[in-house]
Enzyme design. Sequence first.
Site, PDB file in Angstrom:
ATOM      1  N   ARG A  14       0.776  -1.229   0.299  1.00 34.03           N
ATOM      2  CA  ARG A  14       0.072  -0.054   0.129  1.00 34.03           C
ATOM      3  C   ARG A  14       0.882   1.490   0.021  1.00 34.03           C
ATOM      4  NH1 ARG A  14       2.625   1.957   3.100  1.00 34.03           N
ATOM      5  NH2 ARG A  14       2.968   2.069   5.524  1.00 34.03           N
ATOM      6  N   GLU A  20      -1.104  10.134   8.453  1.00 34.13           N
ATOM      7  CA  GLU A  20       0.253   9.396   8.980  1.00 34.13           C
ATOM      8  C   GLU A  20       0.223   9.535  10.540  1.00 34.13           C
ATOM      9  OE1 GLU A  20       1.516   6.970   6.957  1.00 34.13           O
ATOM     10  OE2 GLU A  20       2.006   8.359   5.611  1.00 34.13           O
ATOM     11  N   ASP A  23      -3.320   6.253  12.908  1.00 31.83           N
ATOM     12  CA  ASP A  23      -4.270   5.058  13.110  1.00 31.83           C
ATOM     13  C   ASP A  23      -4.256   4.461  14.613  1.00 31.83           C
ATOM     14  OD1 ASP A  23      -1.442   4.135  12.891  1.00 31.83           O
ATOM     15  OD2 ASP A  23      -2.241   2.217  11.335  1.00 31.83           O
ATOM     16  N   GLY A 108      11.276  -3.161   2.393  1.00 36.01           N
ATOM     17  CA  GLY A 108      11.783  -2.407   3.641  1.00 36.01           C
ATOM     18  C   GLY A 108      11.647  -1.034   3.050  1.00 36.01           C
ATOM     19  N   ASP A 154      -2.381  -0.520   7.470  1.00 34.02           N
ATOM     20  CA  ASP A 154      -2.037  -1.164   6.505  1.00 34.02           C
ATOM     21  C   ASP A 154      -2.826  -2.520   6.069  1.00 34.02           C
ATOM     22  OD1 ASP A 154       0.141   0.511   6.823  1.00 34.02           O
ATOM     23  OD2 ASP A 154       1.576  -0.512   7.853  1.00 34.02           O
TER      24      ASP A 154
HETATM   25  C1  GLA Z   1       3.283   1.869   9.931  1.00 33.24           C
HETATM   26  C2  GLA Z   1       2.434   1.246  10.821  1.00 33.24           C
HETATM   27  C3  GLA Z   1       1.049   1.797  10.352  1.00 33.24           C
HETATM   28  C4  GLA Z   1       1.191   3.354  10.670  1.00 33.24           C
HETATM   29  C5  GLA Z   1       2.244   3.702   9.851  1.00 33.24           C
HETATM   30  C6  GLA Z   1       2.174   5.367  10.048  1.00 33.24           C
HETATM   31  O1  GLA Z   1       3.193   1.779   8.573  1.00 33.24           O
HETATM   32  O2  GLA Z   1       2.488  -0.282  10.428  1.00 33.24           O
HETATM   33  O3  GLA Z   1       0.009   1.118  11.422  1.00 33.24           O
HETATM   34  O4  GLA Z   1       1.147   3.637  11.947  1.00 33.24           O
HETATM   35  O5  GLA Z   1       3.194   3.495   9.918  1.00 33.24           O
HETATM   36  O6  GLA Z   1       1.092   6.097   9.738  1.00 33.24           O
END
Ligand code: GLA
Length: 360
Positions: A14, A20, A23, A108, A154
């Site tokens: 994704r 950001e 969540d 990564g 995600d």
């Molecule tokens: C990572 C975490 C997500 C989210 C993002 C930041 O991808 O797995 O749950 O917190 O960082 O938005």
Amino acid sequence: MTTESSVRAFAPGRVNLIGEHTDYTDGLVLPMTIHLGTTVTADVGGDRVSLASRNEPEPVDLPRQVPTDPDALAALRPEWARFVGAAIAHVRPARGLHGVVTSTMPIGAGLSSSTSLAMAVTLALGFEGSAHELALTVQSVEQAASGVPCGIMDQLVAAAARPGTALLIDCRSLATEPIRLPGDVQVLVVDSGQPRRLMHSAYAARRAECEAAARIIGPLRDAVPGAERAITDPAVRRRARHVIGENARVRAFAAALAAGDAAEAGQIMTAGHRSLRDDFEVSTPTLDDTVAELMATPGVLGARLTGAGFGGCVVALTRPGVTVASRRHWIVQPAGPAWREQAATSGRAAAPSWPRTPHR
Ligand code: GLA
């Protein structure tokens, strides 16, 4: 091993357009799945889960009944066996697997390669349930495997995406709303070239600071801009200011897209990057340079780091046809959700077994 059937399961990566580090405080996010992802192709049967990977030098070979305690999981080798082990512990499969993992994802780079691996394995092991149940299961799998207290973004977008639309997710109710992108834009994902380590401590530390803020001013999701002024610790105050502003930016971004105002949507993304850089402090000089380079490119409407930060990718909203010569990049369209198909070994054609109907 007696093979009973074969299975193929795919889970997408994704890119997050906006929202950001919101969540894990019940906030709003607006990610979309991409065409890159992880596929598990395997024969089903026996008592072991044996998977080779095209991206990893060492295969994984585990019993179908793995020990579930965290120490046993942490001791598994090679490292990616922890994701497979955690998936086995959560799914408790009735049969083993013997197969191969292939991935088209940059590992990564902050595009959720670990969610896509954990979800493809979870589905291949025979997970049954709704998109929400799959997302919550894979979130637990990843937390157990990595020790990172990740949120639900995600996993939920990978499980519940609709082809052709990004997904506005309310991380409190887990309600999702498909959001169409205007026709006159493209989403460009650019690898900064700085490998992302989800520095366990930094991600967990940010989460802890958000929780500290919420203890002072109440749930950040419900806080109005300016509420953070009641917080005396300057770092905690800045973290709260980012989260409160970012939730507002998600709403404004979705409204700008609905109004077809791509220029406004781009500006909101760039404002999001500044907030991640200055208030949440998860950017790096390399990510900042990548954003600056993009913003100096004609046709780029907005750019920001995407995912947790600390390296990885930048996402940009651009006019169609914009590319960057100097860095690895992908033009991405909103893709669909994870899926699984199964076939009896008698050779009958593969049949979709997940998702069966649109999940809500
Ligand atoms: C990572 C975490 C997500 C989210 C993002 C930041 O991808 O797995 O749950 O917190 O960082 O938005």
